[in-house]
Design a protein around this motif. Structure first.
Motif, PDB file in Angstrom:
ATOM      1  N   PRO A  48       0.813  -1.219   0.000  1.00  0.00           N
ATOM      2  CA  PRO A  48       0.000   0.000   0.000  1.00  0.00           C
ATOM      3  C   PRO A  48       0.844   1.264   0.000  1.00  0.00           C
ATOM      4  O   PRO A  48       0.383   2.317  -0.438  1.00  0.00           O
ATOM      5  N   THR A  49       2.095   1.152   0.476  1.00  0.00           N
ATOM      6  CA  THR A  49       2.961   2.331   0.518  1.00  0.00           C
ATOM      7  C   THR A  49       3.296   2.811  -0.887  1.00  0.00           C
ATOM      8  O   THR A  49       3.251   4.012  -1.186  1.00  0.00           O
ATOM      9  N   LEU A  50       3.623   1.855  -1.781  1.00  0.00           N
ATOM     10  CA  LEU A  50       3.942   2.217  -3.163  1.00  0.00           C
ATOM     11  C   LEU A  50       2.745   2.864  -3.842  1.00  0.00           C
ATOM     12  O   LEU A  50       2.880   3.861  -4.563  1.00  0.00           O
ATOM     13  N   SER A  51       1.581   2.304  -3.622  1.00  0.00           N
ATOM     14  CA  SER A  51       0.373   2.851  -4.229  1.00  0.00           C
ATOM     15  C   SER A  51       0.088   4.255  -3.699  1.00  0.00           C
ATOM     16  O   SER A  51      -0.281   5.156  -4.457  1.00  0.00           O
ATOM     17  N   ALA A  52       0.271   4.451  -2.405  1.00  0.00           N
ATOM     18  CA  ALA A  52       0.024   5.758  -1.808  1.00  0.00           C
ATOM     19  C   ALA A  52       0.993   6.799  -2.335  1.00  0.00           C
ATOM     20  O   ALA A  52       0.618   7.954  -2.596  1.00  0.00           O
ATOM     21  N   GLN A  53       2.260   6.403  -2.512  1.00  0.00           N
ATOM     22  CA  GLN A  53       3.254   7.324  -3.055  1.00  0.00           C
ATOM     23  C   GLN A  53       2.899   7.730  -4.478  1.00  0.00           C
ATOM     24  O   GLN A  53       3.012   8.905  -4.859  1.00  0.00           O
ATOM     25  N   ALA A  54       2.479   6.742  -5.286  1.00  0.00           N
ATOM     26  CA  ALA A  54       2.103   7.032  -6.666  1.00  0.00           C
ATOM     27  C   ALA A  54       0.928   7.998  -6.710  1.00  0.00           C
ATOM     28  O   ALA A  54       0.914   8.953  -7.494  1.00  0.00           O
ATOM     29  N   ASP A  55      -0.078   7.748  -5.861  1.00  0.00           N
ATOM     30  CA  ASP A  55      -1.253   8.618  -5.831  1.00  0.00           C
ATOM     31  C   ASP A  55      -0.883  10.033  -5.392  1.00  0.00           C
ATOM     32  O   ASP A  55      -1.391  11.023  -5.917  1.00  0.00           O
ATOM     33  N   ALA A  56       0.018  10.133  -4.414  1.00  0.00           N
ATOM     34  CA  ALA A  56       0.424  11.446  -3.916  1.00  0.00           C
ATOM     35  C   ALA A  56       1.170  12.235  -4.978  1.00  0.00           C
ATOM     36  O   ALA A  56       0.952  13.440  -5.156  1.00  0.00           O
ATOM     37  N   GLU A  57       2.069  11.550  -5.698  1.00  0.00           N
ATOM     38  CA  GLU A  57       2.834  12.237  -6.736  1.00  0.00           C
ATOM     39  C   GLU A  57       1.926  12.698  -7.872  1.00  0.00           C
ATOM     40  O   GLU A  57       2.079  13.798  -8.410  1.00  0.00           O
ATOM     41  N   ALA A  58       0.979  11.836  -8.237  1.00  0.00           N
ATOM     42  CA  ALA A  58       0.043  12.203  -9.298  1.00  0.00           C
ATOM     43  C   ALA A  58      -0.805  13.398  -8.883  1.00  0.00           C
ATOM     44  O   ALA A  58      -1.030  14.333  -9.661  1.00  0.00           O
ATOM     45  N   ASP A 257       3.790  10.242 -24.629  1.00  0.00           N
ATOM     46  CA  ASP A 257       3.812   8.837 -24.222  1.00  0.00           C
ATOM     47  C   ASP A 257       3.413   8.684 -22.759  1.00  0.00           C
ATOM     48  O   ASP A 257       2.924   9.633 -22.140  1.00  0.00           O
ATOM     49  N   SER A 258       3.606   7.487 -22.218  1.00  0.00           N
ATOM     50  CA  SER A 258       3.219   7.170 -20.831  1.00  0.00           C
ATOM     51  C   SER A 258       1.717   7.312 -20.610  1.00  0.00           C
ATOM     52  O   SER A 258       1.269   7.765 -19.552  1.00  0.00           O
ATOM     53  N   VAL A 259       0.925   6.927 -21.625  1.00  0.00           N
ATOM     54  CA  VAL A 259      -0.527   6.984 -21.488  1.00  0.00           C
ATOM     55  C   VAL A 259      -0.942   6.213 -20.241  1.00  0.00           C
ATOM     56  O   VAL A 259      -0.390   5.170 -19.912  1.00  0.00           O
ATOM     57  N   GLY A 260      -1.910   6.742 -19.520  1.00  0.00           N
ATOM     58  CA  GLY A 260      -2.359   6.122 -18.283  1.00  0.00           C
ATOM     59  C   GLY A 260      -1.819   6.798 -17.041  1.00  0.00           C
ATOM     60  O   GLY A 260      -2.192   6.440 -15.932  1.00  0.00           O
ATOM     61  N   THR A 261      -0.944   7.807 -17.224  1.00  0.00           N
ATOM     62  CA  THR A 261      -0.408   8.541 -16.087  1.00  0.00           C
ATOM     63  C   THR A 261      -0.953   9.967 -16.075  1.00  0.00           C
ATOM     64  O   THR A 261      -1.386  10.498 -17.097  1.00  0.00           O
ATOM     65  N   THR A 262      -0.895  10.592 -14.904  1.00  0.00           N
ATOM     66  CA  THR A 262      -1.265  12.007 -14.798  1.00  0.00           C
ATOM     67  C   THR A 262      -0.341  12.845 -15.659  1.00  0.00           C
ATOM     68  O   THR A 262      -0.755  13.848 -16.248  1.00  0.00           O
ATOM     69  N   LEU A 263       0.916  12.441 -15.735  1.00  0.00           N
ATOM     70  CA  LEU A 263       1.880  13.151 -16.569  1.00  0.00           C
ATOM     71  C   LEU A 263       1.398  13.260 -18.010  1.00  0.00           C
ATOM     72  O   LEU A 263       1.474  14.329 -18.627  1.00  0.00           O
ATOM     73  N   ALA A 264       0.875  12.160 -18.557  1.00  0.00           N
ATOM     74  CA  ALA A 264       0.409  12.164 -19.945  1.00  0.00           C
ATOM     75  C   ALA A 264      -0.779  13.103 -20.130  1.00  0.00           C
ATOM     76  O   ALA A 264      -0.854  13.846 -21.122  1.00  0.00           O
ATOM     77  N   ALA A 265      -1.714  13.085 -19.169  1.00  0.00           N
ATOM     78  CA  ALA A 265      -2.888  13.956 -19.275  1.00  0.00           C
ATOM     79  C   ALA A 265      -2.485  15.425 -19.214  1.00  0.00           C
ATOM     80  O   ALA A 265      -2.968  16.250 -20.004  1.00  0.00           O
ATOM     81  N   VAL A 266      -1.586  15.769 -18.299  1.00  0.00           N
ATOM     82  CA  VAL A 266      -1.129  17.154 -18.161  1.00  0.00           C
ATOM     83  C   VAL A 266      -0.350  17.590 -19.390  1.00  0.00           C
ATOM     84  O   VAL A 266      -0.555  18.695 -19.924  1.00  0.00           O
TER      85      VAL A 266
END
Length: 296
Positions: A48-58, A257-266
């Motif tokens: 859950p830590t990895l998932s939480a970090q990913a969500d926080a960064e996004a 690229d990197s479709v599926g990430t917040t980075l791609a949407a932004v």
């Protein structure tokens, strides 16, 4: 004394740092996490830590970007092209980011396997002869068969009239459809955004055979999207990925690229807001020129 320029440079530096963090946390790493949950159930996937970090960064990247995106696409009319295999969640994420930036989504279509399958090459070649007679763009005079199909799709989304209605009827023919209408195009789109699938996972022996994709179909559509200063969003994580091949073809279209990430949407929203800056390749995949568009 710290001046305003220093603050701007600092903010941009933070923005880029967060973007790289999202790529590592919410991009390839998060993809591996999801794959693990669906198959092997590894400890990393259940962490859950990895998932939480990913969500926080996004969330951090989206919040930081919002100040730059708000109103940046005001007055823009965008149509979405959902490519075969694209995730509904990814389409929704990109759409939400575009509308938050002020854009109006004025149509959505889904392209079928007939659009990109190599087994349908001859069908598209034959079809292009009929389509060409109804096209308004002069660029189609030198376009390939797949290019003509691409420009026809673009015209259905960005124009109206009797010729466009005929193109629509041909492309959505129930016997062998090239595309399906999800949301009625208003014929007023000025920009097109094509959203492709994430990196392909290994198919089980029980799964149906994968469609062999034609890079020419992607290039043909990208030429039409490029003519609207639009964006193609997809996967460039390998040399065989379609966005990688598209970048290698030299087609004049902006890719993310990197479709599926917040980075791609932004990055998609930022790229659309920078009219006249030319075709660029954003992300961290093969052929990328920079992570995100310059923040102005």
């Amino acid at each position: 004394m710290i001046n305003f320029r220093y603050h701007v440079v600092s903010i941009i530096g933070i923005f880029v740092a967060l973007a790289v963090g999202v790529v590592l946390g919410a991009g390839p790493l998060q993809s591996r996490i999801h794959q693990g949950v669906g198959s092997t159930g590894t400890s990393a996937a259940a962490d859950p830590t990895l998932s939480a970090q990913a969500d926080a960064e996004a969330a951090g990247l989206k919040a930081l970007a919002s100040s730059k995106l708000t109103g940046s696409l005001a007055g823009s009319q965008v149509s979405l092209l959902v490519l075969p295999g694209a995730s509904d969640d990814d389409v929704a994420s990109i759409r939400s980011t575009l509308t938050d930036a002020g854009a109006s989504v004025v149509g959505r279509v889904t392209l079928t396997d007939n659009w990109e399958s190599t087994s349908m090459n001859q069908y598209r070649t034959t079809l292009s002869t009929t389509l060409a007679s109804h096209l308004a763009s002069s660029a189609t005079k030198t376009a390939s068969a797949d290019g003509i199909v691409g420009y026809s799709i673009a015209q259905v989304l960005s124009a109206s009239g009797a010729e466009t209605d005929l193109l629509r009827q041909i492309l959505t023919d129930e016997s062998t459809p090239i595309m399906r209408i999800d949301e009625e195009p208003a014929g007023s789109a000025t920009k097109l955004v094509a959203i492709g699938p994430r990196a392909q996972t290994t198919l089980s022996s029980a799964s149906p055979a994968a469609v062999t994709k034609s890079s020419d179909a992607w290039v043909g559509l990208a030429q039409a999207i490029g003519s609207t200063s639009g964006v193609v969003v997809g996967d460039a994580s390998s040399r065989d990925a379609m966005v990688t091949q598209l970048r290698g073809s030299g087609t004049s279209v902006t890719t993310v690229d990197s479709v599926g990430t917040t980075l791609a949407a932004v990055a998609t929203a930022l790229a659309l807001s920078q009219n006249g800056s030319g075709a660029r390749a954003f992300g961290v995949g093969n052929g990328a020129q920079s992570v995100i568009p310059n923040v102005k």
